[in-house]
Design a protein around this motif. Sequence first.
Motif, PDB file in Angstrom:
ATOM      1  N   PRO A 177     108.500  -0.234  69.049  1.00 28.41           N
ATOM      2  CA  PRO A 177     107.167  -0.754  68.710  1.00 28.41           C
ATOM      3  C   PRO A 177     106.044   0.253  68.985  1.00 28.41           C
ATOM      4  CG  PRO A 177     108.452  -2.441  69.808  1.00 28.41           C
ATOM      5  CD  PRO A 177     109.234  -1.151  69.923  1.00 28.41           C
ATOM      6  N   ALA A 178     106.151   0.984  70.067  1.00 27.92           N
ATOM      7  CA  ALA A 178     105.124   1.990  70.375  1.00 27.92           C
ATOM      8  C   ALA A 178     105.122   3.101  69.332  1.00 27.92           C
ATOM      9  CB  ALA A 178     105.346   2.567  71.774  1.00 27.92           C
ATOM     10  N   VAL A 179     106.311   3.507  68.879  1.00 30.25           N
ATOM     11  CA  VAL A 179     106.397   4.561  67.858  1.00 30.25           C
ATOM     12  C   VAL A 179     105.861   4.047  66.531  1.00 30.25           C
ATOM     13  CG1 VAL A 179     107.941   6.091  66.577  1.00 30.25           C
ATOM     14  CG2 VAL A 179     108.315   5.697  69.020  1.00 30.25           C
ATOM     15  N   VAL A 235     118.606   9.160  64.049  1.00 23.09           N
ATOM     16  CA  VAL A 235     117.289   8.561  63.893  1.00 23.09           C
ATOM     17  C   VAL A 235     116.725   9.090  62.576  1.00 23.09           C
ATOM     18  CG1 VAL A 235     115.009   8.202  64.883  1.00 23.09           C
ATOM     19  CG2 VAL A 235     116.993   8.546  66.393  1.00 23.09           C
ATOM     20  N   VAL A 236     116.424   8.175  61.664  1.00 27.23           N
ATOM     21  CA  VAL A 236     115.824   8.518  60.381  1.00 27.23           C
ATOM     22  C   VAL A 236     114.323   8.282  60.519  1.00 27.23           C
ATOM     23  CG1 VAL A 236     115.745   7.989  57.918  1.00 27.23           C
ATOM     24  CG2 VAL A 236     117.926   7.854  59.161  1.00 27.23           C
ATOM     25  N   GLU A 237     113.564   9.351  60.309  1.00 27.41           N
ATOM     26  CA  GLU A 237     112.114   9.280  60.501  1.00 27.41           C
ATOM     27  C   GLU A 237     111.383   9.827  59.284  1.00 27.41           C
ATOM     28  OE1 GLU A 237     110.828  11.057  64.253  1.00 27.41           O
ATOM     29  OE2 GLU A 237     112.922  11.119  64.902  1.00 27.41           O
ATOM     30  N   LYS A 238     110.208   9.277  59.051  1.00 29.69           N
ATOM     31  CA  LYS A 238     109.271   9.836  58.070  1.00 29.69           C
ATOM     32  C   LYS A 238     107.897   9.833  58.718  1.00 29.69           C
ATOM     33  CE  LYS A 238     111.711   8.355  53.927  1.00 29.69           C
ATOM     34  NZ  LYS A 238     111.692   7.482  52.758  1.00 29.69           N
ATOM     35  N   TRP A 239     107.215  10.962  58.591  1.00 29.48           N
ATOM     36  CA  TRP A 239     105.888  11.131  59.182  1.00 29.48           C
ATOM     37  C   TRP A 239     104.919  11.610  58.114  1.00 29.48           C
ATOM     38  CZ3 TRP A 239     104.994   9.298  63.898  1.00 29.48           C
ATOM     39  CH2 TRP A 239     106.126   8.991  64.685  1.00 29.48           C
ATOM     40  N   ALA A 240     103.689  11.151  58.188  1.00 32.57           N
ATOM     41  CA  ALA A 240     102.681  11.462  57.185  1.00 32.57           C
ATOM     42  C   ALA A 240     102.270  12.926  57.196  1.00 32.57           C
ATOM     43  CB  ALA A 240     101.450  10.579  57.383  1.00 32.57           C
ATOM     44  N   SER A 241     102.377  13.589  58.361  1.00 37.31           N
ATOM     45  CA  SER A 241     101.904  14.969  58.469  1.00 37.31           C
ATOM     46  C   SER A 241     102.534  15.657  59.674  1.00 37.31           C
ATOM     47  CB  SER A 241     100.382  14.987  58.649  1.00 37.31           C
ATOM     48  OG  SER A 241     100.040  14.414  59.914  1.00 37.31           O
ATOM     49  N   PRO A 242     102.468  16.990  59.708  1.00 38.08           N
ATOM     50  CA  PRO A 242     102.937  17.709  60.892  1.00 38.08           C
ATOM     51  C   PRO A 242     102.159  17.303  62.150  1.00 38.08           C
ATOM     52  CG  PRO A 242     102.677  19.234  59.063  1.00 38.08           C
ATOM     53  CD  PRO A 242     102.087  17.916  58.627  1.00 38.08           C
ATOM     54  N   GLU A 243     100.883  17.024  61.987  1.00 39.31           N
ATOM     55  CA  GLU A 243     100.064  16.616  63.137  1.00 39.31           C
ATOM     56  C   GLU A 243     100.559  15.288  63.714  1.00 39.31           C
ATOM     57  OE1 GLU A 243      98.045  19.480  60.633  1.00 39.31           O
ATOM     58  OE2 GLU A 243      98.785  17.481  60.084  1.00 39.31           O
ATOM     59  N   ALA A 244     100.925  14.351  62.837  1.00 40.83           N
ATOM     60  CA  ALA A 244     101.437  13.059  63.302  1.00 40.83           C
ATOM     61  C   ALA A 244     102.760  13.232  64.049  1.00 40.83           C
ATOM     62  CB  ALA A 244     101.615  12.098  62.124  1.00 40.83           C
ATOM     63  N   ALA A 265     105.758  13.578  69.264  1.00 50.25           N
ATOM     64  CA  ALA A 265     106.603  14.306  70.225  1.00 50.25           C
ATOM     65  C   ALA A 265     105.926  14.442  71.587  1.00 50.25           C
ATOM     66  CB  ALA A 265     106.943  15.681  69.664  1.00 50.25           C
ATOM     67  N   ALA A 266     104.603  14.497  71.603  1.00 46.97           N
ATOM     68  CA  ALA A 266     103.869  14.683  72.862  1.00 46.97           C
ATOM     69  C   ALA A 266     103.400  13.375  73.491  1.00 46.97           C
ATOM     70  CB  ALA A 266     102.655  15.577  72.600  1.00 46.97           C
ATOM     71  N   SER A 267     103.705  12.247  72.852  1.00 48.95           N
ATOM     72  CA  SER A 267     103.190  10.962  73.325  1.00 48.95           C
ATOM     73  C   SER A 267     103.796  10.571  74.678  1.00 48.95           C
ATOM     74  CB  SER A 267     103.469   9.869  72.296  1.00 48.95           C
ATOM     75  OG  SER A 267     104.864   9.631  72.210  1.00 48.95           O
ATOM     76  N   PRO A 268     103.020   9.863  75.493  1.00 46.35           N
ATOM     77  CA  PRO A 268     103.530   9.410  76.795  1.00 46.35           C
ATOM     78  C   PRO A 268     104.776   8.527  76.686  1.00 46.35           C
ATOM     79  CG  PRO A 268     101.142   9.169  76.700  1.00 46.35           C
ATOM     80  CD  PRO A 268     101.605   9.541  75.313  1.00 46.35           C
ATOM     81  N   ALA A 310     112.407   9.860  77.069  1.00 45.21           N
ATOM     82  CA  ALA A 310     113.248  11.026  77.369  1.00 45.21           C
ATOM     83  C   ALA A 310     113.695  11.024  78.827  1.00 45.21           C
ATOM     84  CB  ALA A 310     112.500  12.311  77.039  1.00 45.21           C
ATOM     85  N   GLU A 311     112.814  10.651  79.719  1.00 48.62           N
ATOM     86  CA  GLU A 311     113.169  10.585  81.143  1.00 48.62           C
ATOM     87  C   GLU A 311     114.195   9.484  81.395  1.00 48.62           C
ATOM     88  OE1 GLU A 311     109.543  10.174  83.355  1.00 48.62           O
ATOM     89  OE2 GLU A 311     108.817  12.161  82.719  1.00 48.62           O
ATOM     90  N   ARG A 312     114.011   8.325  80.763  1.00 45.22           N
ATOM     91  CA  ARG A 312     114.933   7.197  80.981  1.00 45.22           C
ATOM     92  C   ARG A 312     116.329   7.476  80.435  1.00 45.22           C
ATOM     93  NH1 ARG A 312     110.483   4.401  79.053  1.00 45.22           N
ATOM     94  NH2 ARG A 312     111.559   3.896  77.093  1.00 45.22           N
ATOM     95  N   THR A 313     116.436   8.312  79.411  1.00 48.08           N
ATOM     96  CA  THR A 313     117.735   8.534  78.761  1.00 48.08           C
ATOM     97  C   THR A 313     118.344   9.898  79.073  1.00 48.08           C
ATOM     98  OG1 THR A 313     116.636   9.322  76.741  1.00 48.08           O
ATOM     99  CG2 THR A 313     117.194   6.960  76.857  1.00 48.08           C
ATOM    100  N   ALA A 314     117.661  10.719  79.832  1.00 51.94           N
ATOM    101  CA  ALA A 314     118.116  12.096  80.080  1.00 51.94           C
ATOM    102  C   ALA A 314     119.555  12.160  80.595  1.00 51.94           C
ATOM    103  CB  ALA A 314     117.177  12.800  81.052  1.00 51.94           C
ATOM    104  N   ASP A 315     119.928  11.277  81.490  1.00 48.14           N
ATOM    105  CA  ASP A 315     121.274  11.313  82.068  1.00 48.14           C
ATOM    106  C   ASP A 315     122.328  10.658  81.170  1.00 48.14           C
ATOM    107  OD1 ASP A 315     120.309  12.628  84.293  1.00 48.14           O
ATOM    108  OD2 ASP A 315     120.072  10.786  85.470  1.00 48.14           O
TER     109      ASP A 315
END
Length: 102
Positions: free
Chosen positions: A27-29, A61-70, A75-78, A84-89
Amino acid sequence: MLHVLAYITAKPGMREAVLREFRANMPAVHAEEGCIEYVPVVDLPTFGPFQTELGPDTFVVVEKWASPEALNAHAASPHMKAYAERTADMIETRMIHVLSPH
């Protein structure tokens, strides 16, 4: 528009745990500006002789994004950093392909 295929291989037996975390983050994505599509997919069992199976530990994961900026903001979102931290192990490998329609 950018297309992204992210091949995620979990450690043996951990795919469902990773997918639970992934789905909780969806939902956040989906709320991110520029997100057009973001969905995990797995093998369709016994589809046919031409299919190369991913196996029981991998999903894409199949993704579509409107732009490189998006995509860069995603990728940098909290929430992605927290995922990434929850699934690293739990994750063995990941391969991310950023593609352009041609």
